[in-house]
Design an enzyme around this catalytic site. Structure first.
Site, short mmCIF file in Angstrom:
data_model
loop_
_atom_site.label_atom_id
_atom_site.label_comp_id
_atom_site.label_asym_id
_atom_site.label_seq_id
_atom_site.Cartn_x
_atom_site.Cartn_y
_atom_site.Cartn_z
N CYS A 82 -0.39 -1.73 15.70
CA CYS A 82 -0.27 -1.57 14.25
C CYS A 82 -0.85 -2.76 13.49
CB CYS A 82 1.21 -1.37 13.88
SG CYS A 82 1.50 -1.12 12.12
N GLU A 110 0.82 -1.21 0.00
CA GLU A 110 0.00 0.00 0.00
C GLU A 110 0.85 1.26 0.00
OE1 GLU A 110 -4.18 -1.56 1.94
OE2 GLU A 110 -3.03 -0.08 3.04
N CYS A 152 5.48 -6.31 7.66
CA CYS A 152 6.46 -5.80 8.62
C CYS A 152 6.69 -6.84 9.71
CB CYS A 152 5.94 -4.50 9.26
SG CYS A 152 7.13 -3.69 10.36
N CYS A 154 4.47 -4.34 16.23
CA CYS A 154 3.99 -3.33 17.16
C CYS A 154 2.53 -3.62 17.53
CB CYS A 154 4.13 -1.93 16.55
SG CYS A 154 5.85 -1.43 16.29
N LEU A 174 8.81 6.53 18.74
CA LEU A 174 9.18 6.20 20.12
C LEU A 174 8.01 5.53 20.85
CD1 LEU A 174 11.66 6.56 22.02
CD2 LEU A 174 10.44 8.51 22.99
N CYS A 218 3.42 8.75 1.14
CA CYS A 218 3.87 7.81 2.17
C CYS A 218 4.03 6.46 1.47
CB CYS A 218 2.84 7.75 3.29
SG CYS A 218 3.26 6.58 4.60
N CYS A 248 -1.54 6.22 9.72
CA CYS A 248 -0.44 5.46 10.32
C CYS A 248 -0.95 4.24 11.07
CB CYS A 248 0.34 6.36 11.28
SG CYS A 248 1.14 7.76 10.49
N GLY A 256 6.39 -1.68 6.63
CA GLY A 256 7.76 -2.09 6.78
C GLY A 256 8.62 -1.18 7.64
#
Length: 289
Positions: free
Chosen positions: A68, A36, A61, A65, A164, A54, A282, A108
């Protein structure tokens, strides 16, 4: 960079347009893998005065996380430099205008595919390539120290952003298990070195999760982490994703954080998400045809 055809595009198998003008593309690569890409216009949507892309650096990935959707997809493979470049070129073609800014913040971890990323960045910033101002080429990482070091040593005049999301080690390990082997003190050391070598600031991205990492003590830990760094903080609003049990902090809470951080000499702002209504924001990028 020989042999890169910036005018050849992957096949678009799905495209959605957000109410805010962002466009999400599901692209099929030559081996059938799906990835994407998001195009984000700024200003007048009919004739935008700036266009940001983006783009993805991997299919899926491996960072896992907790917040995500892409991480739940797992890692399929790295993208080639050509596949990164052609994502950006495709968006430029679709909007019929030059791309002003390109961010390696799609699917990724960019520094897990550093050699291809470097080649893509060099081409994107070259007048013979995509002609994007190098300062408008941004790499967003979960915090891979070796990649930060390599970017500094290679002298690429691009911008660095670090996700972070927690400045307490135990909490960061829970939220971002893919980087648990890279402790915060090592990350801080590499960012300080990056500042010194490049004379460039770092953007510290912080996704605010209600009741998880948005307490006063979490902000104080963030302030302590930023101490000694040339850094500015971008406070991100979480985009709800089906099957992931997190909620965004209130906008008011984010504003209070930004005011407190600024009062402590740390430049901070609240970032407004784009494309959330089409799952283009995101942490929402999971490629389905």
């Amino acid at each position: 960079m020989d042999g890169i055809d910036k005018h050849k595009f992957p096949q678009v198998v799905n495209q959605q347009v957000s109410a805010d003008g962002a466009r999400k593309y599901v692209l099929e690569l030559e081996d059938g893998a799906l990835v994407e890409t998001v195009g984000i216009p700024h200003g007048d949507l009919a004739a935008p005065d700036k266009l940001t892309v983006c783009y993805s650096t991997q299919v899926g990935c491996a960072m896992e996380c907790a917040f995500c959707a892409t991480g739940r997809q797992g890692l399929t493979r790295n993208l080639t430099a050509t596949e990164m470049i052609q994502q950006v070129s495709l968006v430029a073609h679709d909007f019929q205008r030059h791309v002003d800014s390109a961010i390696a913040m799609g699917q990724g971890e960019p520094f897990a595919n550093y050699n291809a990323l470097r080649e893509a960045l060099e081409f994107m910033g070259s007048p013979e390539g995509l002609g994007i101002d190098a300062h408008e080429l941004i790499v967003s990482t979960c915090g891979i120290p070796s990649g930060i070091r390599a970017l500094a040593d290679d002298g690429l005049p691009v911008a660095l952003a670090v996700s972070l999301h927690a400045a307490k080690q135990e909490l960061r390990n829970e939220l971002m298990p893919g980087v648990r082997s890279f402790p915060l003190n090592r990350l801080h050391t590499e960012l300080a070195r990056y500042n010194e070598i490049t004379s460039k600031p770092v953007v510290v991205q912080y996704l605010m999760l209600d009741g998880v990492n948005d307490r006063d003590e979490d902000r104080e830990a963030l302030e302590a982490f930023c101490s000694g760094l040339d850094a500015r903080v971008s406070l991100l609003q979480y985009n709800r994703t089906e099957g992931i049990p997190f909620s965004p902090s209130s906008y008011g809470r984010a504003v209070v954080w930004s005011l407190e951080l600024n009062a402590h000499g740390i430049p901070a702002s609240v970032n407004k998400p784009r494309g959330a209504d089409i799952h283009a924001a995101c942490g929402q990028l999971v490629a389905h045809a």
